[in-house]
Design a protein around this motif. Structure first.
Motif: not given
Length: 346
Positions: A143, A147, A151, A175-176
């Motif tokens: 993640r 980021d 993302e 989290q996405r």
């Protein structure tokens, strides 16, 4: 009293104790210290405050000697620098902080597997669950790695699509999907991950965000998903940094084709992965992550395909490439945007 004469001989320093070999050794220690410093919050503290003393960094829960040892190790790499009783950020801190996900992925996520490389190199020992990775750390590291570039690129593409339900394969920390659901209250989401550690992390993240009614997490093998009610209305499927787990070629083709069956209403597949790099590695040209990513997957027995091989698999599995976006973080990353191929006439 008789004086005793002691003859001394200067020790000859072996050349490897300083220089290139010594730097490689110390770099390994620094890499481990960076990973640990991220996990205990030390890097975040330094990033927020610009410096700290040992007592503040340790608080009431950490051993002062360990904290000092971590900081002194970071001094070697100029990540921090001593300033009286304090340690302040050094000239190397900004880059290390930006890259902390790579270090955490490497050490905490994959360190155990690297340590048993000689064992898993023996074919007779590569059976069953012959290795272990900390998948929670892998999810967190991935993640952080994505980021900075991946993302935001996903957000740009997803914002331009019209859909009500989205699924994320290999959802990791979740989290996405949380970000997508928070941005658009009309969207529902489902995350799929095979690792129990990642599923538990994603479930907690979803609960903490108050999205349990709209974001569902499922444990399952993305290569063998069956059509279910929860998948029936999915229109967009995303898959980030785990597409290489589909390979080798025929397995990949079968897995990609099965996605169209498991998600009968899918209109778009966004698949982002790191492709195999051509040519030999060198300190002058090899980017961060590349040799670690390729070696760890060799140890796991996972094939890393080239861009051309991906394109061949998409065509064979019934997916048409709409666009591809190359990203620099992670290095050699490509985001493929695909749509189901039109039925072929007989």
């Amino acid at each position: 009293m008789t004086d005793t004469f002691v003859e001394t001989y200067p020790a000859e320093t072996p050349p490897y104790t300083v220089g290139a070999a010594a730097s490689l050794f110390s770099s390994y220690v620094v890499t481990s210290a960076i990973s640990a410093s991220h996990q205990i919050g030390l890097l975040d503290l330094l990033h927020a405050e610009g410096g700290t003393d040992v007592a503040t960094a340790a608080g009431g829960r950490l051993d002062h000697g360990v904290v000092r040892g971590l900081l002194d190790t970071l001094v070697w790499a100029k990540v921090v620098q001593p300033d009286g009783d304090r340690y302040t950020v050094g000239p190397g801190f900004a880059d290390v902080y930006a890259a902390r996900g790579y270090f955490y992925w490497l050490v905490k996520g994959c360190g155990e597997l690297f340590s048993i490389a000689p064992d898993v190199a023996v074919p007779e020992q590569r059976v069953g669950d012959f290795y272990h990775r900390d998948m929670r750390a892998v999810a967190i590291g991935s993640r952080l790695i994505g980021d900075s570039e991946v993302e935001p690129l996903f957000d740009e593409i997803v914002t331009g699509l019209d859909f009500a339900v989205i699924a994320d394969l290999g959802c990791g920390s979740g989290q996405r999907l949380i970000r997508i659901a928070e941005r658009d209250p009309s969207v529902s989401a489902v995350g799929v991950d095979i690792a129990r550690g990642s599923v538990e992390l994603a479930e907690k993240s979803v609960a903490d965000a108050g999205l349990e009614g709209r974001v569902h997490i499922v444990q399952g093998d993305v290569l063998a998903l069956e059509p279910t009610e929860i998948f029936a209305d999915v229109e967009v499927v995303t898959c980030v940094f785990m597409g290489h787990d589909f390979w080798p070629m025929q397995r990949c083709v079968d897995g990609l084709a099965n996605l169209r069956r498991a998600f009968p209403n899918v209109k778009r597949l966004l698949l982002c992965d790191v492709v195999r790099t051509p040519g030999p590695a060198s300190p002058e040209t090899t980017t961060i992550f590349t040799i670690g990513f390729e070696l760890i997957h060799a140890l796991m027995g996972v094939y890393i395909p080239s861009r051309r091989e991906w394109l061949e698999a998409f065509e064979a599995a019934g997916w048409d490439l709409v666009r591809e976006r190359h990203v620099a973080a992670p290095p050699s990353g490509i985001l493929f945007e695909l749509v189901p191929s039109a039925p072929r006439s007989a």
